[in-house]
Motif scaffolding. Structure first.
Motif, PDB file in Angstrom:
ATOM      1  N   LEU A  14     -15.443   1.744   1.867  1.00  0.00           N
ATOM      2  CA  LEU A  14     -14.831   0.634   1.138  1.00  0.00           C
ATOM      3  C   LEU A  14     -13.588   1.093   0.397  1.00  0.00           C
ATOM      4  O   LEU A  14     -12.563   0.393   0.376  1.00  0.00           O
ATOM      5  N   PHE A  15     -13.641   2.268  -0.212  1.00  0.00           N
ATOM      6  CA  PHE A  15     -12.486   2.786  -0.938  1.00  0.00           C
ATOM      7  C   PHE A  15     -11.284   2.926  -0.002  1.00  0.00           C
ATOM      8  O   PHE A  15     -10.164   2.516  -0.343  1.00  0.00           O
ATOM      9  N   GLN A  16     -11.500   3.482   1.183  1.00  0.00           N
ATOM     10  CA  GLN A  16     -10.406   3.638   2.138  1.00  0.00           C
ATOM     11  C   GLN A  16      -9.872   2.290   2.604  1.00  0.00           C
ATOM     12  O   GLN A  16      -8.660   2.106   2.737  1.00  0.00           O
TER      13      GLN A  16
ATOM     14  N   ALA B 234      -6.045   0.907   2.075  1.00  0.00           N
ATOM     15  CA  ALA B 234      -5.214   0.596   3.242  1.00  0.00           C
ATOM     16  C   ALA B 234      -4.412  -0.678   3.044  1.00  0.00           C
ATOM     17  O   ALA B 234      -3.347  -0.854   3.659  1.00  0.00           O
ATOM     18  N   ILE B 235      -4.879  -1.587   2.168  1.00  0.00           N
ATOM     19  CA  ILE B 235      -4.139  -2.838   1.936  1.00  0.00           C
ATOM     20  C   ILE B 235      -3.612  -2.921   0.510  1.00  0.00           C
ATOM     21  O   ILE B 235      -3.212  -4.002   0.054  1.00  0.00           O
TER      22      ILE B 235
ATOM     23  N   TYR C 207      -9.779  -7.547  -2.467  1.00  0.00           N
ATOM     24  CA  TYR C 207      -8.493  -7.113  -3.039  1.00  0.00           C
ATOM     25  C   TYR C 207      -7.892  -8.228  -3.898  1.00  0.00           C
ATOM     26  O   TYR C 207      -7.383  -7.982  -5.004  1.00  0.00           O
ATOM     27  N   ARG C 208      -7.968  -9.452  -3.394  1.00  0.00           N
ATOM     28  CA  ARG C 208      -7.466 -10.594  -4.177  1.00  0.00           C
ATOM     29  C   ARG C 208      -8.252 -10.726  -5.488  1.00  0.00           C
ATOM     30  O   ARG C 208      -7.674 -10.953  -6.557  1.00  0.00           O
TER      31      ARG C 208
ATOM     32  N   GLY D   4     -14.051  12.054  -0.802  1.00  0.00           N
ATOM     33  CA  GLY D   4     -13.385  12.056  -2.098  1.00  0.00           C
ATOM     34  C   GLY D   4     -12.181  11.144  -2.160  1.00  0.00           C
ATOM     35  O   GLY D   4     -11.254  11.376  -2.936  1.00  0.00           O
ATOM     36  N   GLY D   5     -12.180  10.084  -1.333  1.00  0.00           N
ATOM     37  CA  GLY D   5     -11.086   9.132  -1.388  1.00  0.00           C
ATOM     38  C   GLY D   5      -9.878   9.502  -0.560  1.00  0.00           C
ATOM     39  O   GLY D   5      -8.836   8.857  -0.667  1.00  0.00           O
TER      40      GLY D   5
END
Length: 833
Positions: free
Chosen positions: A265-267, A271-272, A243-244, A528-529
């Motif tokens: 990974l998408f979820q 989440a952050i 994310y960084r 689907g995300g």
């Protein structure tokens, strides 16, 4: 060197560009009447090089109808190239019509293209086969001048490549003047690919052109402060770092190796996602609308990141992508070079890529991949002889177009490179199968698809056969799929089985049937995300509603897992055998290997380490071939048969890409130490003879493989007008037919095709044979009184429960702490630290 026409030369000048030497060399070779294989790095202008002869030809001699066919392995690539080609054509003011034709193209447009084709058509191998099956294919393709094959290396090693080769051979017959240009950035055996494209247009030669390399890519491996997992493939530990990194870059592509990893990974990133960064998801099971929406947003620069699978790793120019991240080990150097090329799509500037290993063994594999990419190493597979099931499908398609002459057709077939060594006897057997089903099935009318005409040709028995063929065309056989439709919560009434269900009904994509079979109403999973709840199944559709859950399931997909390449496997063994190379490894990994060396030994580059130790009430044997999961699974199946005969009482085994663990009720280490069990005999290459045959005879794997071959060959049809068979129906049909053929016609072409596919794809027999020859008389046995540090990752896979998400990571962490503490003779709390 060939001169450009004034229109094209002025366009280059207006752009401030100059045509590159390899682009002009392609033009010169084509003007001389030659076909071309161009190998050029990402960003070198391969697409323009491929189409420059078409543009020049259409300027000089305007052409009515289809002039150039562009064939790519991916729908998204065809759409991307059409977009990037249309702009220059419009800027030059040319009246050249460019269109795409894929499975996502509306049926009305596909129908119109047969009668009013564009000058340049972007399409896929399956659509070529479909067009060739129509009686008007002679009119459609008779004036064809050029065929452009993009990313050819990605096709030639698969059955899609076999289908493409047969299609190109038919096109060369319908349009004798046609020339072929093949484009690729990563080719391990360029001479073979040159012969592949030259075969159907012989005796005209094919020219091999190599463009100069671009800037050296900037590669690195993530060095996380968090603890590296011992096993698993989610890389969840690295999500904060990822994310960084996404925030620090403009646009990032995050590649994973499977669709389930993509969803997870998408979820985890969402989440952050406190900054509400625009992060998207792209994989093959999502609906075409969602995929096109993501692609459009990428092109316009509106996304910070895309989590994707191999659907985006071939040749697509996304413009301003400035970083590629590979989650998990890449499994192959050529594949990694392709993915790296998606970043900074410019020849004179370096691409930037980051490897994120998901576990400790993957750190070693990532280091090997980094060295391979830096060296420009290629490890793509070698094309093999063509599949008989694909040939059967193609022959039926030809008969749908017009009655076929066996002699003329045979001559055409052997002009395709994969079928150049096909014997007439084998061809006649395939043709007989298409006509009657073969000896064991010819009594059944449903398998009689071709009839002889008075002049000795073969035509389809009735028009419905052509309709069925066109519905079932293709060589990609995924697990039976269900469409996923979004409805209102509790939209399915108890006991209802037909009719409209709930409200909404937006299609999200497709999911494998066997995953849905494991769910009960109310179970949540990621797709689907977003998180959805399972509501029920009606016919071939799974209905879901939006939901909230702290621990949703992750859909698992049977396809999409890549094998570890032999090149990278050798690189991992080389690192393990050379402690000097450990200096570049993270402290956690280096300490792990040093402890292994202290309490046991490390595998040699060309030898096999076999460790034996007791644990609880069982006895374990762990070996480290580093030959990939498929080869290890086959080795495990064959070794357990031999251990049964040696009275070692094997109870089970588990395989990873790197190692294999077998557990027994008897003291297997004692049997080896006392000489009652010889490791040289246990691992002898002769296990690939009678032991393999005996196992295959009683294995369900052959039936599963046969089902795929039977579907491709047209013996079993997935789709019928207005309906589609379920996975259970297809399995029952194929199992019955397999039993009949195996008992009454064991040399049937589909049984032969099944054995070849099992040996090549599901069992990796050739690679296992090479490994057994490599380690012959180089096996080192290390008896231990407890588990070794190197065995911890594979031991974590034993008895693993299907836990997902953070709960799974916690379970693995706890189990790893216990195992490593046991291996190191220390307290569990100290190991956790």
């Amino acid at each position: 060197m060939s001169e450009l026409s004034p229109i094209v030369a002025d366009w280059f000048k207006a752009k401030g560009w100059r045509a590159r030497p390899h682009q002009l060399a392609v033009l010169e070779a084509e003007r001389a009447g030659n076909s071309v294989l161009l190998i050029a790095p990402t960003g070198a202008g391969k697409t323009l090089a491929g189409f420059l002869p078409s543009i020049e030809d259409l300027i000089e001699a305007p052409h009515e109808g289809l002039h150039t066919l562009y064939i790519s392995p991916l729908k998204a690539l065809a759409v991307d190239v059409a977009r990037n080609l249309s702009d220059p054509i419009a800027e030059m003011g040319l009246k050249i019509k460019v269109e795409t034709r894929t499975g996502d193209t509306p049926a009305s447009r596909r129908q119109r293209q047969r009668f009013d084709p564009p000058n340049i058509l972007m399409t896929t191998p399956e659509q070529i086969a479909l067009l060739l099956s129509h009686p008007d294919s002679v009119r459609l393709f008779g004036g064809l001048k050029r065929i452009v094959l993009d990313e050819l290396h990605a096709l030639v090693t698969s059955k899609r490549g076999d289908l493409l080769s047969l299609g190109v051979s038919r096109l060369a017959r319908l349009a004798p003047q046609v020339q072929v240009t093949a484009l690729s950035a990563t080719v391990a055996q360029p001479e073979t690919l040159r012969d592949w494209i030259a075969a159907p247009v012989a005796p005209r030669p094919a020219v091999l052109l190599n463009a100069p390399g671009g800037a050296t890519p900037e590669l690195s491996i993530l060095r996380s402060e968090d603890r590296l997992p011992w096993a698993g493939h989610s890389a969840a530990y690295a999500v904060p770092d990822l994310y960084r990194i996404i925030k620090e870059h403009g646009t990032t592509l995050l590649f994973v190796n499977t669709r389930s990893q993509a969803e997870m990974l998408f979820q985890n990133l969402w989440a952050i996602n406190e900054d509400s960064l625009p992060i998207a998801l792209h994989h093959g099971s999502l609906s075409v609308e969602q995929r096109r929406k993501v692609e459009s947003a990428m092109v316009s620069g509106r996304l910070s990141a895309v989590v994707c699978t191999s659907t985006l790793d071939l040749g697509i120019d996304w413009g301003d992508v400035d970083l590629v991240v590979q989650i998990g080990a890449p499994k192959g150097a050529s594949r990694m070079l392709q993915r790296i090329g998606r970043a900074n799509h410019r020849l004179d500037e370096p691409s930037k890529a980051l490897f994120v290993p998901a576990n400790r063994f993957e750190v070693l594999e990532c280091e090997a991949a980094l060295e391979a990419v830096a060296a420009g190493a290629q490890d793509s597979e070698t094309p093999l002889p063509g599949g008989l099931d694909v040939l059967a499908q193609h022959l039926l398609g030809l008969a749908c177009s017009a009655p076929l002459d066996p002699d003329e057709t045979f001559a055409e077939i052997i002009s395709a490179w994969p079928y150049r060594e096909l014997t007439r006897e084998k061809f006649d057997k395939v043709l007989d199968f298409v006509s009657t089903g073969g000896y064991a099935l010819r009594a059944y009318e449903r398998f009689a698809k071709l009839r002889k005409t008075p002049d000795g040709k073969l035509r389809i028995a009735n028009p419905q056969i052509a309709q069925q063929y066109r519905l079932n065309i293709g060589t990609i056989v995924e697990e039976p799929m269900l469409r996923v439709r979004l409805v209102r919560a509790r939209g399915i009434k108890k006991g209802a089985t037909t009719g409209p269900i709930g409200r909404g009904g937006r299609m999200l994509g497709q999911i494998e049937e066997y995953f849905i079979d494991q769910l009960v109403r109310g179970d949540t999973f990621m797709f689907g995300g977003e998180i959805v709840a399972f509501e029920g199944v009606v016919e071939t559709e799974a209905y879901v509603s939006r939901a909230f859950s702290d621990n949703p399931k992750i859909p698992s997909y049977m396809g999409g897992k890549f094998p570890l390449s032999t090149y990278l496997a050798d690189g991992v063994r080389r690192q393990l055998a050379d402690p000097e190379s450990w200096r570049v490894l993270p402290d956690q990994v280096r300490e792990w290997l040093e402890i292994q060396r202290a309490v046991s030994v490390l595998p040699g580059r060309d030898s096999l380490l076999v460790e034996t130790f007791p644990r609880a009430d069982k006895y374990y044997m762990v070996c480290y071939p580093f030959e990939g999961r498929l080869a290890h699974q086959t080795l495990g199946m064959l070794l357990t048969r031999r251990l049964e005969r040696a009275r070692a009482q094997p109870l089970g085994f588990v395989a990873s890409d790197y190692s294999l663990a077998i557990w027994c009720a008897s003291d297997i280490g004692g049997l080896i130490r006392t000489g009652r069990l010889s490791l040289d005999q246990l691992f002898d290459e002769d296990m690939l003879g009678d032991d393999l045959e005996a196992w295959l005879d009683e294995s369900a794997l052959m039936k599963r493989t046969f089902r795929n071959c039977a579907i491709i060959a047209g013996l079993i049809e997935r789709r019928h007008p207005g309906k589609e068979k379920s996975g259970r129906q297809m399995t029952m049909s194929s199992d019955i037919i397999y039993d009949v053929l195996y008992q009454h016609e064991p040399d049937h072409i589909l049984i032969e095709a099944t054995r070849r596919d099992a040996a090549r794809g599901l069992l990796d027999i050739e690679r296992l044979g090479q490994a057994l020859r490599r380690i012959r008389r180089h096996i080192q046995h290390k008896p231990l009184d407890r588990i070794s540090p190197l065995a911890v990752p594979v031991m974590l896979d034993i008895g693993k429960e299907p836990v997902f998400g953070e709960a799974r990571e916690a379970v693995l962490r706890e189990a790893a702490d216990e195992l490593i503490a046991e291996a190191m003779h220390i307290d569990k709390r100290a190991a956790a630290r």
